[in-house]
Design an enzyme around this catalytic site. Structure first.
Site, mmCIF file in Angstrom:
data_model
loop_
_atom_site.group_PDB
_atom_site.id
_atom_site.type_symbol
_atom_site.label_atom_id
_atom_site.label_comp_id
_atom_site.label_asym_id
_atom_site.label_seq_id
_atom_site.Cartn_x
_atom_site.Cartn_y
_atom_site.Cartn_z
ATOM 1 N N GLN A 11 0.987 -1.287 0.235
ATOM 2 C CA GLN A 11 -0.209 -0.188 0.492
ATOM 3 C C GLN A 11 1.310 1.751 -0.109
ATOM 4 O O GLN A 11 2.024 1.572 0.621
ATOM 5 C CB GLN A 11 -0.821 -0.140 0.565
ATOM 6 C CG GLN A 11 -1.769 0.972 0.796
ATOM 7 C CD GLN A 11 -2.882 0.992 1.964
ATOM 8 O OE1 GLN A 11 -3.386 -0.842 2.251
ATOM 9 N NE2 GLN A 11 -3.910 1.217 2.315
ATOM 10 N N SER A 92 4.260 -6.716 2.543
ATOM 11 C CA SER A 92 3.074 -6.362 2.944
ATOM 12 C C SER A 92 2.401 -6.873 2.093
ATOM 13 O O SER A 92 1.915 -8.170 2.257
ATOM 14 C CB SER A 92 3.232 -4.853 3.230
ATOM 15 O OG SER A 92 1.572 -5.219 4.492
ATOM 16 N N LEU A 93 1.127 -6.164 1.895
ATOM 17 C CA LEU A 93 0.218 -6.267 1.202
ATOM 18 C C LEU A 93 1.026 -7.479 -0.417
ATOM 19 O O LEU A 93 0.323 -8.093 -1.096
ATOM 20 C CB LEU A 93 -0.721 -5.043 0.575
ATOM 21 C CG LEU A 93 -1.197 -5.416 -1.021
ATOM 22 C CD1 LEU A 93 -2.262 -6.199 -0.668
ATOM 23 C CD2 LEU A 93 -1.674 -3.858 -1.427
ATOM 24 N N ARG A 117 -9.135 -8.427 3.881
ATOM 25 C CA ARG A 117 -7.821 -7.778 4.201
ATOM 26 C C ARG A 117 -7.821 -6.248 4.414
ATOM 27 O O ARG A 117 -7.658 -5.397 6.027
ATOM 28 C CB ARG A 117 -6.344 -8.079 4.157
ATOM 29 C CG ARG A 117 -4.939 -8.092 4.585
ATOM 30 C CD ARG A 117 -4.130 -8.608 4.150
ATOM 31 N NE ARG A 117 -2.165 -7.830 4.614
ATOM 32 C CZ ARG A 117 -2.291 -7.185 4.786
ATOM 33 N NH1 ARG A 117 -2.305 -5.939 3.100
ATOM 34 N NH2 ARG A 117 -0.937 -7.031 4.761
ATOM 35 N N HIS A 203 -0.148 -3.150 11.006
ATOM 36 C CA HIS A 203 1.766 -3.743 10.991
ATOM 37 C C HIS A 203 2.228 -3.512 12.550
ATOM 38 O O HIS A 203 2.906 -3.231 13.482
ATOM 39 C CB HIS A 203 2.549 -3.756 10.515
ATOM 40 C CG HIS A 203 2.406 -4.206 8.973
ATOM 41 N ND1 HIS A 203 2.559 -5.456 8.986
ATOM 42 C CD2 HIS A 203 2.610 -3.490 8.161
ATOM 43 C CE1 HIS A 203 2.020 -5.758 7.672
ATOM 44 N NE2 HIS A 203 1.670 -4.548 6.836
ATOM 45 N N GLN A 252 1.466 -11.368 10.118
ATOM 46 C CA GLN A 252 2.136 -10.501 9.412
ATOM 47 C C GLN A 252 1.193 -9.248 9.238
ATOM 48 O O GLN A 252 1.427 -8.091 9.506
ATOM 49 C CB GLN A 252 1.442 -10.460 7.322
ATOM 50 C CG GLN A 252 1.759 -9.675 6.342
ATOM 51 C CD GLN A 252 1.331 -9.315 5.631
ATOM 52 O OE1 GLN A 252 0.555 -9.251 5.347
ATOM 53 N NE2 GLN A 252 2.082 -9.848 4.528
#
Length: 325
Positions: A11, A92-93, A117, A203, A252
């Site tokens: 993101q 991440s994503l 998510r 996170h 995560q």
């Protein structure tokens, strides 16, 4: 043999117009990905990617599937033209697109998961308002110490969320604590410390309330063992089985992104090239600073996809007219 690592952005890499050039050059992507994605999610995701508006595209619930869709479409063009990864990683994503590249996940399942998510992560902010901030010019240990000091004084949550490179760290937590961390970082000599325009405290331990619901969705999804090595940014180490993938995706949500360690691991595996697959070019910039001896390339628009094909596949002639079926 050339060793190429594919890395996939998270993101913050979104932009209005992303993917539109891909469909112009490679029309098969429309029916292969964009129309099915719209139908699968029941929303005009293609239009949002290509036309915006920017504020809607920046909404976490829409940003995450939009970035995944663009990354997967870009991946398709690379694979069809002979550019294949030797190993993969995602920020991440981006780890979901990396798992698609490693044949762990079907892209449709990945799209469903990141849609959920994004919605769950955005919902956290409605219960406990939070934010994230980037700190530049301080090392990780210093930022960790500042977080600990702010937590002790305020009694609120602020934690390291992303270890992006040697002098760039992102923190996440409750809004007031993050603001205090920004002030403390500036006083400690940070070259920059600023709040980020994101929709929730990603996170961090504040994401724990949605972990159970998301884990249930993971367990209902088919995962396969990786066909190529996947370096998880949760552990900065390879994941070797479907079960291990599910565990890292669960962790995560609340765990930090160990990007500096992950790229260092990629470089240590003898990688000749790093290719950022998807929108944006921030990730390739981070990779250059972490592993300056490994050339990093982008695919953030049609021209850069063509350049990557010419470089890594040795393509000749007008690459935009290569096989599309």
């Amino acid at each position: 043999m050339t060793t190429t690592a594919f890395v996939f952005p998270g993101q913050g890499s979104q932009r209005v117009g992303m993917g539109r050039e891909l469909v112009t050059r490679w029309p098969h992507l429309l029916d292969a990905y964009y129309r099915p994605a719209d139908e699968l999610l029941g929303l005009p995701l293609s239009e949002l990617c290509w036309e915006g508006p920017a504020d809607t595209l920046a909404d976490t619930a829409f940003t995450q599937p939009a970035i995944l869709l663009t990354s997967v479409a870009t991946l398709d063009v690379l694979l069809r033209n002979g550019v294949r990864p030797t190993l993969v990683a995602g920020h991440s994503l981006g780890e979901y697109a990396a798992l698609v590249a490693a044949e762990v996940l079907d892209w449709r399942d990945a799209l469903r998961l990141v849609r959920l998510r994004g919605r769950l992560m955005a919902a956290v902010n409605e219960r406990v308002p939070g934010r994230m901030a980037a700190v530049m010019g301080l090392d990780l240990r210093t930022v960790e110490g500042l977080c600990a000091a702010v937590r002790e004084l305020s009694g609120q949550v602020v934690e390291v969320a992303n270890d992006n490179e040697f002098a760039q760290t992102v923190v996440s937590g409750q809004a007031e604590a993050v603001d205090e961390l920004i002030t403390a970082a500036r006083a400690a000599g940070a070259t920059r410390a600023l709040a980020l325009k994101v929709g929730a405290p990603f996170h961090s331990s504040l994401m724990a309330p949605v972990e159970e619901e998301f884990t249930e969705a993971l367990l209902r999804t088919e995962f396969r063992d990786p066909a190529v090595p996947v370096i998880s940014a949760v552990t900065a180490a390879p994941v070797t089985s479907a079960a291990e993938v599910v565990d890292t995706l669960r962790r995560q949500l609340t765990g930090r992104v160990r990007w500096t360690e992950s790229v260092t691991r990629l470089a240590g595996e003898g990688t000749d090239h790093i290719l950022e697959v998807g929108p944006g070019k921030v990730l390739s910039g981070l990779c250059r600073r972490i592993a300056p001896d490994v050339p990093a390339h982008t695919t953030h628009d049609g021209d850069h996809v063509v350049r990557a094909l010419e470089l890594l596949a040795g393509a000749e002639g007008p690459v935009g007219s290569v096989t599309t079926v």
